[in-house]
Design a protein around this motif. Structure first.
Motif, PDB file in Angstrom:
ATOM      1  N   PHE A  46       0.875  -1.167   0.000  1.00 30.40           N
ATOM      2  CA  PHE A  46       0.000   0.000   0.000  1.00 30.40           C
ATOM      3  C   PHE A  46       0.916   1.222   0.000  1.00 30.40           C
ATOM      4  N   THR A  47       0.870   1.989  -1.085  1.00 33.32           N
ATOM      5  CA  THR A  47       1.841   3.049  -1.289  1.00 33.32           C
ATOM      6  C   THR A  47       1.219   4.313  -1.881  1.00 33.32           C
TER       7      THR A  47
ATOM      8  N   CYS B  88       4.598   9.941  -1.210  1.00 31.57           N
ATOM      9  CA  CYS B  88       4.950   9.455   0.131  1.00 31.57           C
ATOM     10  C   CYS B  88       6.463   9.256   0.208  1.00 31.57           C
TER      11      CYS B  88
ATOM     12  N   CYS C  76       7.582   5.785   1.223  1.00 27.65           N
ATOM     13  CA  CYS C  76       7.300   4.816   0.145  1.00 27.65           C
ATOM     14  C   CYS C  76       8.373   4.895  -0.936  1.00 27.65           C
TER      15      CYS C  76
ATOM     16  N   TYR D 280       1.131   5.072   5.009  1.00 35.19           N
ATOM     17  CA  TYR D 280       1.919   4.534   3.908  1.00 35.19           C
ATOM     18  C   TYR D 280       3.397   4.679   4.227  1.00 35.19           C
ATOM     19  N   PRO D 281       4.213   3.739   3.846  1.00 35.36           N
ATOM     20  CA  PRO D 281       3.845   2.468   3.230  1.00 35.36           C
ATOM     21  C   PRO D 281       3.334   1.484   4.277  1.00 35.36           C
TER      22      PRO D 281
END
Length: 142
Positions: A45-46, A51, A54, A108-109
């Protein structure tokens, strides 16, 4: 010139919107593949374009040869992206939102490990130290 720049921007955004090499963006396809290959699924999940953690995880771990070798042998990779500078398809957005809700993603992540059937087996986030440290933490979380 305007037409060329518009076309170039469209191509670049489209390429960013599709899953990265080695990664799927369809959880159902990942489950079929994981079952056939007897592998776990890694859900990433990014926020790939905004982010910081991320982007750092991708640069330090996911883009490294040691990670790619490990993942190819052990995992089916699924990128569940929540970008800001481009859009994923409506179907992908719906799937990603549903999975983020199902797995109670709060930041995130978030990395979720599942069985081939989609049952949660473990979770982790950014891990410093490159591929070896990440793989060690992943093995512990599984």
């Amino acid at each position: 010139m305007k037409t060329f720049l518009l076309l170039l921007a469209t191509v670049l955004l489209t390429s960013f919107a599709s899953a990265k090499e080695g990664w799927l963006d369809d959880f159902d396809k990942a489950k079929v593949q994981a079952k056939a290959e007897n592998k776990k699924i890694l859900l990433n999940f990014t926020g790939s374009d905004w982010c910081g953690w991320c982007i750092k995880l991708d640069k330090e771990v996911f883009s490294q040869p040691a990670w790619k070798e490990y993942a190819a042998k052990n995992l089916v990779l699924v990128m569940l992206d929540f970008p800001r500078s481009f859009q994923v398809s409506p179907e992908t957005k719906k799937q990603n939102d549903k999975l983020a809700d199902k797995f109670k993603v709060q930041g995130y992540p978030t990395i979720v490990i599942t069985s081939a059937s989609g049952t949660r087996k473990g979770e982790l986030g950014y891990v410093a130290g490159g591929p070896d440290a990440f793989i060690k933490a992943l093995e512990k979380a599984r």
